[in-house]
Design a protein around this motif. Structure first.
Motif, short mmCIF file in Angstrom:
data_model
loop_
_atom_site.label_atom_id
_atom_site.label_comp_id
_atom_site.label_asym_id
_atom_site.label_seq_id
_atom_site.Cartn_x
_atom_site.Cartn_y
_atom_site.Cartn_z
N SER A 50 -41.76 -2.45 40.67
CA SER A 50 -41.02 -2.01 41.86
C SER A 50 -41.87 -1.12 42.75
N SER A 51 -42.63 -0.20 42.15
CA SER A 51 -43.47 0.70 42.94
C SER A 51 -44.74 0.00 43.41
N ARG B 178 -36.29 7.91 44.95
CA ARG B 178 -35.76 6.55 45.03
C ARG B 178 -35.17 6.28 46.42
N ALA C 268 -43.94 6.21 46.31
CA ALA C 268 -44.10 5.25 45.22
C ALA C 268 -44.98 5.83 44.12
N TYR D 217 -43.08 8.46 42.23
CA TYR D 217 -42.09 7.88 41.32
C TYR D 217 -42.74 7.48 39.99
N ARG E 178 -35.83 -2.18 43.49
CA ARG E 178 -35.78 -0.72 43.44
C ARG E 178 -34.36 -0.21 43.23
#
Length: 242
Positions: free
Chosen positions: A22-23, A83, A127, A130, A189
Motif C-alpha cells: 500500500s505504501s 493514514r 508513506a 507509515y 490503503r
C-alpha cells in the motif's frame, strides 16, 4: 513527524506485505509521474508549440507543488493521522492526473500540474512514516529500503508506458493510466489501520507547533539537508527538459 505524550492503545499486527504494497505503490506513482512528465512534455511541446522556457516552467511548477505538499504533509499527518493524509494526498494526485488528460491549454495544465505535485509531495513523506511506525524496530531499516525500491520500479514503468503508449495513443492516455491504478491504491490503503505509534499519541500537536519544531535549533540543519537531497533526487528526473 514528532510524537507527544503516548498512551497505550492495543493495535492489531499488520503484515509486512500489506504495509509495503500500500505504501510502496504511493512511491511508485511518485516516481512514475516525475519520469512520465519528461516524456509527455516532448509530445506536448510539439502539439501545443511550446517553447523550451514554457516546458521548463511546467516541470518546475510540479516541483513547487511537491515542495509545498511535503512542507505541510508532515504537520497535517501529526494532527489528522498518517493514514488519512496518505489517502487525501493520493486522491489529490489521482484526480489532478486524470483531469490533466482533459487539459486544453497551457494555463489549466499548469494548475493541474501544481496539484499533482502537491499530492505527490505530501504522499511521499507520509508513506515512509507509515512504514517506519508500523514496523518493528528490528526490521524497520530493511522495510524502508524495500519501500524505496518502488521508486525505481515507478521510473521503469514510466519509461515503458511512454515508449509503447505515447506514439500510438497520445499523451492524454498515459495520464489516465496513471490515475486509475492510483485510485486502486486508495482502496488498498482503506483496509489498513492507523499506525500503532500515532494511535498511542495522547496529545496531537498543532500544525504551527510541528512546523516550529522541524525548524528548531538542533533539527533545522537536518531538515535543510533532507530537503536538499529530496529536491535533487526529484529534479534529476526532469533536468533534460530545460
Amino acid at each position: 513527524m514528532q510524537s507527544r505524550t503516548l498512551s497505550h492503545v492495543p493495535t492489531r499486527q499488520i503484515s509486512a506485505a500489506r504495509i509495503l504494497t500500500s505504501s510502496g505503490f504511493g512511491l511508485l506513482f511518485d516516481a512514475f509521474d516525475v519520469g512520465l512528465l519528461s516524456y509527455v512534455l516532448v509530445s506536448l511541446a510539439k502539439q501545443w508549440h511550446l517553447s523550451q522556457t514554457t516546458t521548463g516552467l511546467i516541470g518546475s511548477v510540479s516541483m513547487i507543488g511537491m515542495a509545498v505538499g511535503s512542507a505541510f504533509a508532515g504537520s497535517l499527518a501529526d494532527k489528522f493521522g498518517r493514514r488519512n493524509i496518505f489517502l487525501w494526498t493520493l486522491l489529490i494526485y489521482s484526480v489532478a492526473t486524470g483531469l490533466s488528460a482533459l487539459a486544453t491549454g497551457v494555463g489549466i495544465f499548469f494548475v493541474l500540474r501544481f496539484f499533482v505535485g502537491l499530492g505527490l509531495g505530501g504522499e511521499l513523506p507520509v508513506a515512509t512514516t507509515y512504514v517506519l511506525e508500523s514496523s518493528p524496530e528490528a526490521v524497520r531499516g530493511r522495510r524502508v529500503v524495500f519501500l524505496e525500491m518502488f521508486w525505481a520500479f515507478g521510473s521503469l514503468v514510466a519509461a515503458l508506458i511512454s515508449f509503447f503508449v505515447i506514439p500510438s495513443a497520445g499523451w492524454r492516455i498515459v495520464f489516465l493510466i496513471g490515475a486509475i491504478p492510483a485510485l486502486y491504491t486508495i482502496i488498498l490503503r482503506l483496509a489498513l489501520p492507523e499506525t500503532p505509534r500515532y494511535q498511542n499519541i495522547n496529545k496531537r500537536p498543532s500544525m504551527v507547533s510541528a512546523l516550529k519544531e522541524v525548524w528548531s535549533e538542533g533539527i533545522a540543519r537536518r531538515s535543510v539537508v533532507t530537503w536538499i537531497l529530496w529536491l535533487v533526487r526529484n529534479q534529476l528526473g526532469v533536468l533534460h527538459l530545460s
